[in-house]
Design a protein around this motif. Structure first.
Motif, PDB file in Angstrom:
ATOM      1  N   VAL A 294     107.778 -11.781  43.732  1.00 56.01           N
ATOM      2  CA  VAL A 294     106.730 -10.862  44.007  1.00 56.01           C
ATOM      3  C   VAL A 294     107.370  -9.327  43.377  1.00 56.01           C
ATOM      4  N   ASP A 295     106.763  -8.799  42.600  1.00 58.40           N
ATOM      5  CA  ASP A 295     106.997  -7.271  42.079  1.00 58.40           C
ATOM      6  C   ASP A 295     105.744  -6.563  42.662  1.00 58.40           C
ATOM      7  N   VAL A 296     106.091  -5.250  42.822  1.00 55.61           N
ATOM      8  CA  VAL A 296     105.092  -4.372  43.541  1.00 55.61           C
ATOM      9  C   VAL A 296     105.256  -3.141  42.613  1.00 55.61           C
ATOM     10  N   CYS A 297     103.824  -2.634  42.425  1.00 54.02           N
ATOM     11  CA  CYS A 297     103.895  -1.214  41.752  1.00 54.02           C
ATOM     12  C   CYS A 297     102.436  -0.473  42.317  1.00 54.02           C
ATOM     13  N   TYR A 298     102.556   1.017  42.166  1.00 54.63           N
ATOM     14  CA  TYR A 298     101.583   1.480  43.205  1.00 54.63           C
ATOM     15  C   TYR A 298     100.393   2.427  42.275  1.00 54.63           C
ATOM     16  N   ASP A 299     100.535   2.127  41.116  1.00 50.80           N
ATOM     17  CA  ASP A 299      99.796   2.973  40.073  1.00 50.80           C
ATOM     18  C   ASP A 299      99.471   2.117  38.664  1.00 50.80           C
ATOM     19  N   GLY A 300      98.620   2.233  37.882  1.00 44.16           N
ATOM     20  CA  GLY A 300      98.164   1.601  36.708  1.00 44.16           C
ATOM     21  C   GLY A 300      99.359   2.037  35.721  1.00 44.16           C
ATOM     22  N   GLU A 301     100.173   3.045  35.585  1.00 47.76           N
ATOM     23  CA  GLU A 301     100.858   3.311  34.746  1.00 47.76           C
ATOM     24  C   GLU A 301     102.115   2.244  34.898  1.00 47.76           C
ATOM     25  N   ALA A 302     102.423   2.238  35.950  1.00 46.89           N
ATOM     26  CA  ALA A 302     103.701   1.510  36.413  1.00 46.89           C
ATOM     27  C   ALA A 302     103.347   0.084  36.307  1.00 46.89           C
ATOM     28  N   ALA A 303     101.941  -0.422  36.450  1.00 48.30           N
ATOM     29  CA  ALA A 303     101.447  -1.777  36.101  1.00 48.30           C
ATOM     30  C   ALA A 303     101.837  -2.062  34.680  1.00 48.30           C
TER      31      ALA A 303
ATOM     32  N   VAL B 124     100.377 -14.507  38.077  1.00 47.12           N
ATOM     33  CA  VAL B 124      99.052 -13.869  38.790  1.00 47.12           C
ATOM     34  C   VAL B 124      99.411 -12.354  38.822  1.00 47.12           C
ATOM     35  N   VAL B 125      98.208 -11.614  38.559  1.00 47.74           N
ATOM     36  CA  VAL B 125      98.404 -10.343  39.092  1.00 47.74           C
ATOM     37  C   VAL B 125      97.120  -9.978  40.097  1.00 47.74           C
ATOM     38  N   VAL B 126      97.839  -9.514  41.162  1.00 49.80           N
ATOM     39  CA  VAL B 126      96.864  -9.185  42.100  1.00 49.80           C
ATOM     40  C   VAL B 126      96.486  -7.770  42.082  1.00 49.80           C
ATOM     41  N   LEU B 127      95.480  -7.178  41.455  1.00 50.22           N
ATOM     42  CA  LEU B 127      95.153  -5.764  40.930  1.00 50.22           C
ATOM     43  C   LEU B 127      94.050  -4.961  41.772  1.00 50.22           C
ATOM     44  N   ASP B 128      94.367  -3.958  42.224  1.00 51.93           N
ATOM     45  CA  ASP B 128      93.371  -3.089  42.818  1.00 51.93           C
ATOM     46  C   ASP B 128      92.664  -2.489  41.660  1.00 51.93           C
ATOM     47  N   ARG B 129      91.359  -2.276  41.822  1.00 55.27           N
ATOM     48  CA  ARG B 129      90.406  -1.847  40.614  1.00 55.27           C
ATOM     49  C   ARG B 129      90.328  -0.313  40.557  1.00 55.27           C
ATOM     50  N   ASP B 130      90.730   0.298  41.842  1.00 54.52           N
ATOM     51  CA  ASP B 130      90.726   1.823  41.460  1.00 54.52           C
ATOM     52  C   ASP B 130      91.997   2.213  41.927  1.00 54.52           C
ATOM     53  N   LEU B 131      92.904   2.561  40.667  1.00 53.56           N
ATOM     54  CA  LEU B 131      94.198   3.085  40.755  1.00 53.56           C
ATOM     55  C   LEU B 131      94.529   4.306  40.214  1.00 53.56           C
ATOM     56  N   PRO B 132      95.393   5.064  40.447  1.00 52.54           N
ATOM     57  CA  PRO B 132      95.624   6.328  40.211  1.00 52.54           C
ATOM     58  C   PRO B 132      96.542   6.314  38.752  1.00 52.54           C
ATOM     59  N   LEU B 133      96.367   7.250  37.855  1.00 48.35           N
ATOM     60  CA  LEU B 133      97.069   7.327  36.648  1.00 48.35           C
ATOM     61  C   LEU B 133      96.341   6.599  35.619  1.00 48.35           C
ATOM     62  N   VAL B 134      96.352   4.906  35.491  1.00 48.70           N
ATOM     63  CA  VAL B 134      95.494   4.345  34.921  1.00 48.70           C
ATOM     64  C   VAL B 134      94.449   3.280  35.543  1.00 48.70           C
TER      65      VAL B 134
ATOM     66  N   VAL C 171      94.404  -1.860  33.114  1.00 49.94           N
ATOM     67  CA  VAL C 171      95.373  -2.806  33.234  1.00 49.94           C
ATOM     68  C   VAL C 171      94.868  -4.220  33.326  1.00 49.94           C
ATOM     69  N   CYS C 172      93.638  -4.621  33.520  1.00 45.11           N
ATOM     70  CA  CYS C 172      93.183  -5.793  33.520  1.00 45.11           C
ATOM     71  C   CYS C 172      93.201  -6.204  32.048  1.00 45.11           C
ATOM     72  N   LYS C 173      92.479  -5.298  31.375  1.00 41.96           N
ATOM     73  CA  LYS C 173      92.446  -5.493  29.766  1.00 41.96           C
ATOM     74  C   LYS C 173      93.671  -5.691  29.257  1.00 41.96           C
TER      75      LYS C 173
ATOM     76  N   ALA D 296      88.809 -10.122  34.499  1.00 39.60           N
ATOM     77  CA  ALA D 296      89.342 -10.832  35.886  1.00 39.60           C
ATOM     78  C   ALA D 296      88.916 -12.278  36.012  1.00 39.60           C
ATOM     79  N   ASP D 297      89.985 -13.039  36.706  1.00 38.62           N
ATOM     80  CA  ASP D 297      89.491 -14.356  36.790  1.00 38.62           C
ATOM     81  C   ASP D 297      89.057 -14.616  38.254  1.00 38.62           C
ATOM     82  N   ASP D 298      89.235 -13.802  39.116  1.00 33.94           N
ATOM     83  CA  ASP D 298      88.631 -13.911  40.351  1.00 33.94           C
ATOM     84  C   ASP D 298      88.602 -12.507  41.271  1.00 33.94           C
ATOM     85  N   TYR D 299      87.732 -12.436  42.279  1.00 33.91           N
ATOM     86  CA  TYR D 299      87.505 -11.065  42.859  1.00 33.91           C
ATOM     87  C   TYR D 299      87.474 -11.211  44.177  1.00 33.91           C
TER      88      TYR D 299
END
Length: 219
Positions: free
Chosen positions: A27-36, A47-57, A62-64, A95-98
């Motif tokens: 598992v890798d972790v990042c805390y904003d969309g730009e890093a993602a 798999v990418v576990v992705l919060d929808r409301d992220l800072p920067l991007v 990110v999903c796209k 997104a493949d799941d929610y």
């Protein structure tokens, strides 16, 4: 399984990552969309576990980007918004799941495991070969009915080798799939994990060393 967790709530992100690692996921972790965006451009995630409301991007971008890479990564989108329209919008972006916050961790794990199976050529959740049984949902391993007390990393290495279905897996590929981005590419971690795994599997040996190429799980 290689997973990227993208969540701006650091405590939640780190808690998710630590929990998934207990199930032998790298598992890798990042805390904003730009890093993602940087991570998905470098690593091949399952798999990418992705919060929808992220800072920067925003998470939508990110999903796209994940799907634009043309890889096999699947996206599990996290959000505090529980409305149907929000879920539909997220799925419409690719997104493949929610999963809506707050969520039960057991459900998160189950969904990540299910998406991970979809990210590869279809294989059953229970792998069996040469008397070795690997039950992925239960995170249990046995050989000829004998329970194997494997560490998370040993379990991950065994899964990668068994999924290869007899093909050679290089040390570099094992490092990529079973360790996170902080792994030292010059470490002997792979060799040590394979050595202890062989000892726990017992005789006859089923993990073959292919000189100059890597390792192969025998029949």
């Amino acid at each position: 399984m290689r997973v990227l967790v993208v969540e701006d709530e650091r405590l939640l992100a780190d808690t998710i990552a630590e929990g998934l690692r207990r199930f032998s996921m790298a598992v890798d972790v990042c805390y904003d969309g730009e890093a993602a965006l940087e991570r998905v451009g470098v690593h091949a995630y399952d798999v990418v576990v992705l919060d929808r409301d992220l800072p920067l991007v925003h998470g939508d971008e990110v999903c796209k980007a994940v799907h634009a890479t043309g890889g096999e990564a699947r996206v599990l989108m996290l959000t505090a918004a529980a409305e149907v329209d929000d879920r539909v919008a997220g799925l419409g972006l690719g997104a493949d799941d929610y999963l809506t916050k707050p969520f039960a961790f057991a459900e998160l794990v189950a969904r990540v495991q299910a998406l991970g199976r979809r990210a590869r050529p279809a294989l059953p959740p229970v792998l069996e070969r040469a008397g070795v049984t690997l039950d992925l949902p239960r995170h249990q391993a046995s050989r000829n009915g004998r329970f194997l007390a494997l560490s998370p990393k040993e379990f991950a290495v065994l899964e990668v080798l068994m999924r290869a279905e007899g093909n050679v897996v290089s040390a570099e590929e094992l490092l990529e799939k079973a360790w996170d981005e902080h792994a030292d590419p010059f470490t002997n971690a792979v060799r040590v994990a394979v050595m202890t795994l062989r000892r726990k599997l017992g005789s006859p040996q089923v993990i073959e060393t292919v000189p100059g190429a890597g390792y192969r799980f025998g029949s």
